[in-house]
Design a protein around this motif. Structure first.
Motif, mmCIF file in Angstrom:
data_model
loop_
_atom_site.group_PDB
_atom_site.id
_atom_site.type_symbol
_atom_site.label_atom_id
_atom_site.label_comp_id
_atom_site.label_asym_id
_atom_site.label_seq_id
_atom_site.Cartn_x
_atom_site.Cartn_y
_atom_site.Cartn_z
ATOM 1 N N THR A 2 0.441 -27.255 30.266
ATOM 2 C CA THR A 2 -0.543 -28.193 30.783
ATOM 3 C C THR A 2 -1.386 -28.738 29.642
ATOM 4 O O THR A 2 -1.582 -28.069 28.633
ATOM 5 C CB THR A 2 -1.460 -27.526 31.811
ATOM 6 N N TYR A 3 -1.866 -29.929 29.820
ATOM 7 C CA TYR A 3 -2.764 -30.540 28.839
ATOM 8 C C TYR A 3 -3.975 -31.058 29.597
ATOM 9 O O TYR A 3 -3.915 -32.069 30.258
ATOM 10 C CB TYR A 3 -2.077 -31.686 28.105
ATOM 11 N N PRO A 63 -0.470 -23.388 40.147
ATOM 12 C CA PRO A 63 0.754 -22.886 39.518
ATOM 13 C C PRO A 63 1.574 -22.044 40.490
ATOM 14 O O PRO A 63 1.098 -21.671 41.572
ATOM 15 C CB PRO A 63 0.227 -22.030 38.367
ATOM 16 N N LEU A 64 2.783 -21.746 40.097
ATOM 17 C CA LEU A 64 3.641 -20.887 40.921
ATOM 18 C C LEU A 64 3.192 -19.438 40.732
ATOM 19 O O LEU A 64 3.727 -18.689 39.924
ATOM 20 C CB LEU A 64 5.112 -21.068 40.529
ATOM 21 N N ASP A 65 2.177 -19.080 41.480
ATOM 22 C CA ASP A 65 1.590 -17.744 41.446
ATOM 23 C C ASP A 65 1.413 -17.323 42.903
ATOM 24 O O ASP A 65 0.551 -17.850 43.617
ATOM 25 C CB ASP A 65 0.256 -17.780 40.706
ATOM 26 N N HIS A 90 -1.462 -34.914 40.222
ATOM 27 C CA HIS A 90 -0.448 -35.300 39.242
ATOM 28 C C HIS A 90 0.518 -34.124 39.075
ATOM 29 O O HIS A 90 0.350 -33.084 39.719
ATOM 30 C CB HIS A 90 -1.061 -35.722 37.906
ATOM 31 N N GLY A 91 1.516 -34.313 38.218
ATOM 32 C CA GLY A 91 2.616 -33.379 38.200
ATOM 33 C C GLY A 91 2.579 -32.247 37.203
ATOM 34 O O GLY A 91 3.539 -31.476 37.140
ATOM 35 N N HIS A 92 1.535 -32.088 36.400
ATOM 36 C CA HIS A 92 1.506 -30.959 35.469
ATOM 37 C C HIS A 92 1.600 -29.650 36.252
ATOM 38 O O HIS A 92 1.032 -29.512 37.340
ATOM 39 C CB HIS A 92 0.252 -31.002 34.606
ATOM 40 N N LEU A 93 2.297 -28.678 35.671
ATOM 41 C CA LEU A 93 2.687 -27.488 36.427
ATOM 42 C C LEU A 93 1.514 -26.619 36.870
ATOM 43 O O LEU A 93 1.637 -25.873 37.845
ATOM 44 C CB LEU A 93 3.668 -26.653 35.599
ATOM 45 N N GLY A 98 3.366 -24.606 42.075
ATOM 46 C CA GLY A 98 3.494 -23.824 43.294
ATOM 47 C C GLY A 98 3.674 -24.647 44.549
ATOM 48 O O GLY A 98 3.707 -24.086 45.653
ATOM 49 N N ALA A 99 3.812 -25.971 44.422
ATOM 50 C CA ALA A 99 3.818 -26.838 45.601
ATOM 51 C C ALA A 99 4.987 -26.558 46.542
ATOM 52 O O ALA A 99 4.819 -26.496 47.766
ATOM 53 C CB ALA A 99 3.821 -28.298 45.168
ATOM 54 N N GLU A 100 6.185 -26.401 45.995
ATOM 55 C CA GLU A 100 7.342 -26.169 46.851
ATOM 56 C C GLU A 100 7.219 -24.844 47.599
ATOM 57 O O GLU A 100 7.486 -24.768 48.811
ATOM 58 C CB GLU A 100 8.621 -26.201 46.018
ATOM 59 N N ARG A 101 6.809 -23.808 46.893
ATOM 60 C CA ARG A 101 6.620 -22.514 47.552
ATOM 61 C C ARG A 101 5.492 -22.597 48.575
ATOM 62 O O ARG A 101 5.574 -21.994 49.663
ATOM 63 C CB ARG A 101 6.313 -21.448 46.496
#
Length: 279
Positions: A2-3, A63-65, A90-93, A98-101
């Motif tokens: 991420t930035y 995040p995917l957490d 926006h699309g930064h991780l 975690g959006a799909e999960r």
């Protein structure tokens, strides 16, 4: 990766303490456990609902957490609400990973500017008004940090959810080449106009504390960008030609850990100066 943040003097008036918890009558922050030099305290996942409504919207699941995603769901359930929609700024991780999960756990569709990030939901475009359980959100295009960045105006609370376009502490990175400085400056001006014309007072950022002087923050951001741009132009005139050389000169007082992110902004600044015939 991420930035988000490059340290600078604090813009506006940040609220003291952690951003986690209620911020406005309709917005509650669930803080992701991903603090870093770039994400500050972590990613602010925003849980939004109209008072008295049984339905809620989530902005930036994070995040995917698994623990964080379940904490967001638990926060909704504790207030007697069901999450029916998720939105991505926006699309930064650290925002979208975690959006799909999250969609799997809640059954809620995910809407985003980038079609690749949508999960059973549509896009987000200028003029879109999203209503859920009496809650109203207005989509404000905000490209610049990334090409797909948006903000969300919450008129009932005189607030705007800014993603990484405006942070609660420090300033954001223009993530070149996807992010473009000209677009970013236009987005800041659009948000400043919103603050003036719609009396928006509160900034709900994706990183750092809530800010209670939206207009002041946006004017600071514009002034800061003008100052940095002038510094980059001066550095080039002094013979610092490569982005790395410019970063070492202009960001000499900044922690080297964020220099790679600062270099992205410098590349965007150099492109902007070149496009406008200034270097």
């Amino acid at each position: 990766m991420t930035y988000a943040a490059v340290p600078a003097e604090p813009p506006g008036r940040p609220r003291a303490g952690s951003p986690a918890g209620p911020a406005t009558p309709r917005a509650t922050c669930v803080l992701a456990p991903n603090p870093s030099a770039m994400t500050l305290d972590g990613t602010n996942t925003w849980l939004l609902a109209e008072p008295g409504s049984a339905e809620a919207v989530v902005v930036d699941p994070g995040p995917l957490d698994e623990s964080h995603l379940r904490a967001v769901i638990a926060a909704a359930e504790e207030s007697g609400r069901r999450i029916v929609l998720a939105l991505l700024t926006h699309g930064h991780l650290d925002h979208s990973g975690g959006a799909e999960r999250f969609a799997e756990l809640t059954g809620a569709p995910v809407r985003a500017v980038d079609p690749a990030l949508r999960v059973g939901g549509g896009g987000l475009a200028a003029g879109d008004v999203i209503t859920v359980g009496g809650l109203e959100l207005r989509v404000v295009p905000a490209p610049g940090h990334t090409a797909d960045s948006v903000c969300l105006h919450l008129p009932a609370d005189r607030a705007v959810i800014t993603g990484d376009t405006v942070l609660g502490r420090g300033t954001t990175v223009v993530a070149h080449p996807d992010g473009r400085l000209g677009d970013y400056l236009d987005s800041l001006r659009r948000l400043r106009s919103l603050a003036v014309e719609e009396d928006v007072r509160t900034v709900l950022p994706a990183h750092g504390p809530v800010l209670d002087d939206a207009r002041g923050v946006l004017e600071y951001y514009l002034a800061h960008r003008a100052k940095r741009l002038a510094q980059v132009e001066t550095a080039v005139e002094a013979g610092h030609r490569t982005p790395a050389e410019v970063v070492a000169h202009v960001y000499a007082d900044v922690d080297r850990a964020v220099w790679p992110a600062a270099e992205l902004s410098v590349r965007a600044q150099l492109d902007y100066l070149s496009e406008h015939g200034l270097i």
